[in-house]
Design a protein around this motif. Structure first.
Motif, mmCIF file in Angstrom:
data_model
loop_
_atom_site.group_PDB
_atom_site.id
_atom_site.type_symbol
_atom_site.label_atom_id
_atom_site.label_comp_id
_atom_site.label_asym_id
_atom_site.label_seq_id
_atom_site.Cartn_x
_atom_site.Cartn_y
_atom_site.Cartn_z
ATOM 1 N N ASN A 1 0.808 -1.231 0.000
ATOM 2 C CA ASN A 1 0.000 0.000 0.000
ATOM 3 C C ASN A 1 0.836 1.274 0.000
ATOM 4 O OD1 ASN A 1 -2.320 -1.606 0.104
ATOM 5 N ND2 ASN A 1 -2.202 -1.708 2.319
ATOM 6 N N GLN A 2 2.066 1.225 -0.508
ATOM 7 C CA GLN A 2 2.906 2.413 -0.609
ATOM 8 C C GLN A 2 3.463 2.508 -2.014
ATOM 9 O OE1 GLN A 2 5.918 2.598 2.355
ATOM 10 N NE2 GLN A 2 4.500 2.643 4.065
ATOM 11 N N GLY A 3 3.984 3.660 -2.350
ATOM 12 C CA GLY A 3 4.586 3.876 -3.659
ATOM 13 C C GLY A 3 5.925 3.168 -3.778
ATOM 14 N N PRO A 4 6.517 3.200 -4.961
ATOM 15 C CA PRO A 4 7.802 2.520 -5.162
ATOM 16 C C PRO A 4 8.934 3.192 -4.408
ATOM 17 C CG PRO A 4 7.175 3.747 -7.111
ATOM 18 C CD PRO A 4 6.030 3.835 -6.160
ATOM 19 N N THR A 5 9.917 2.403 -4.054
ATOM 20 C CA THR A 5 11.120 2.916 -3.399
ATOM 21 C C THR A 5 12.269 2.860 -4.390
ATOM 22 O OG1 THR A 5 11.663 0.724 -2.577
ATOM 23 C CG2 THR A 5 10.350 2.135 -1.132
ATOM 24 N N ASP A 6 13.416 3.398 -4.035
ATOM 25 C CA ASP A 6 14.560 3.438 -4.942
ATOM 26 C C ASP A 6 15.280 2.094 -4.982
ATOM 27 O OD1 ASP A 6 14.088 6.109 -5.473
ATOM 28 O OD2 ASP A 6 15.426 6.801 -3.878
ATOM 29 N N TRP A 7 15.893 1.823 -6.136
ATOM 30 C CA TRP A 7 16.742 0.651 -6.263
ATOM 31 C C TRP A 7 18.072 0.942 -5.588
ATOM 32 C CZ3 TRP A 7 15.337 -3.999 -8.107
ATOM 33 C CH2 TRP A 7 14.193 -4.078 -8.879
ATOM 34 N N GLU A 8 18.625 -0.031 -4.905
ATOM 35 C CA GLU A 8 19.912 0.105 -4.241
ATOM 36 C C GLU A 8 20.854 -0.968 -4.774
ATOM 37 O OE1 GLU A 8 19.405 -0.195 -0.044
ATOM 38 O OE2 GLU A 8 17.898 1.382 0.024
ATOM 39 N N LYS A 9 22.019 -0.544 -5.251
ATOM 40 C CA LYS A 9 23.009 -1.503 -5.733
ATOM 41 C C LYS A 9 23.724 -2.117 -4.533
ATOM 42 C CE LYS A 9 26.876 -2.048 -8.840
ATOM 43 N NZ LYS A 9 27.787 -1.404 -9.780
ATOM 44 N N GLN A 10 23.831 -3.438 -4.545
ATOM 45 C CA GLN A 10 24.451 -4.171 -3.450
ATOM 46 C C GLN A 10 25.744 -4.802 -3.946
ATOM 47 O OE1 GLN A 10 22.832 -4.215 -0.425
ATOM 48 N NE2 GLN A 10 21.241 -2.950 -1.342
ATOM 49 N N GLU A 11 26.667 -5.057 -3.040
ATOM 50 C CA GLU A 11 27.898 -5.755 -3.400
ATOM 51 C C GLU A 11 27.608 -7.238 -3.548
ATOM 52 O OE1 GLU A 11 31.348 -4.956 -1.081
ATOM 53 O OE2 GLU A 11 30.778 -2.870 -0.763
ATOM 54 N N SER A 12 28.292 -7.838 -4.484
ATOM 55 C CA SER A 12 28.083 -9.259 -4.743
ATOM 56 C C SER A 12 28.664 -10.115 -3.633
ATOM 57 C CB SER A 12 28.730 -9.637 -6.068
ATOM 58 O OG SER A 12 28.646 -11.028 -6.242
ATOM 59 N N PRO A 13 27.911 -11.079 -3.129
ATOM 60 C CA PRO A 13 28.462 -11.994 -2.124
ATOM 61 C C PRO A 13 29.357 -13.052 -2.752
ATOM 62 C CG PRO A 13 26.194 -12.556 -2.599
ATOM 63 C CD PRO A 13 26.506 -11.299 -3.376
#
Length: 86
Positions: free
Chosen positions: A69-81
């Protein structure tokens, strides 16, 4: 006479149409082999609130949390495990 012209015009339209279609299909695969680039990114739905796009070539991934029930959030780039840090 008009039937002959109509048939010739129809034949020309069919010829040109098939030429345009073949050119557009050929242009889609130009430069990038489908086997290498087609499956580079993978979309993963971890659960209802968490989605991930994984780059199989570099090991990078982007994560997004979706609250109900909320709008979209930003994409966050993560480090590869997978890739060890230097």
């Amino acid at each position: 006479m008009s039937k002959t012209i109509s048939i010739a015009f129809l034949g020309l339209c069919i010829l040109l149409g098939s030429l345009f279609i073949s050119q557009s299909l050929e242009g889609e695969n130009k430069g990038i082999p489908a086997s290498e680039e087609q499956y580079r990114y993978e979309f993963i739905s971890a659960n209802e609130k968490n989605v991930i796009i994984f780059d199989r070539e570099t090991g990078d991934y982007w994560q997004k949390f979706i609250e109900p029930n909320q709008g979209p959030t930003d994409w966050e780039k993560q480090e590869s495990p997978v890739i060890a840090k230097e």
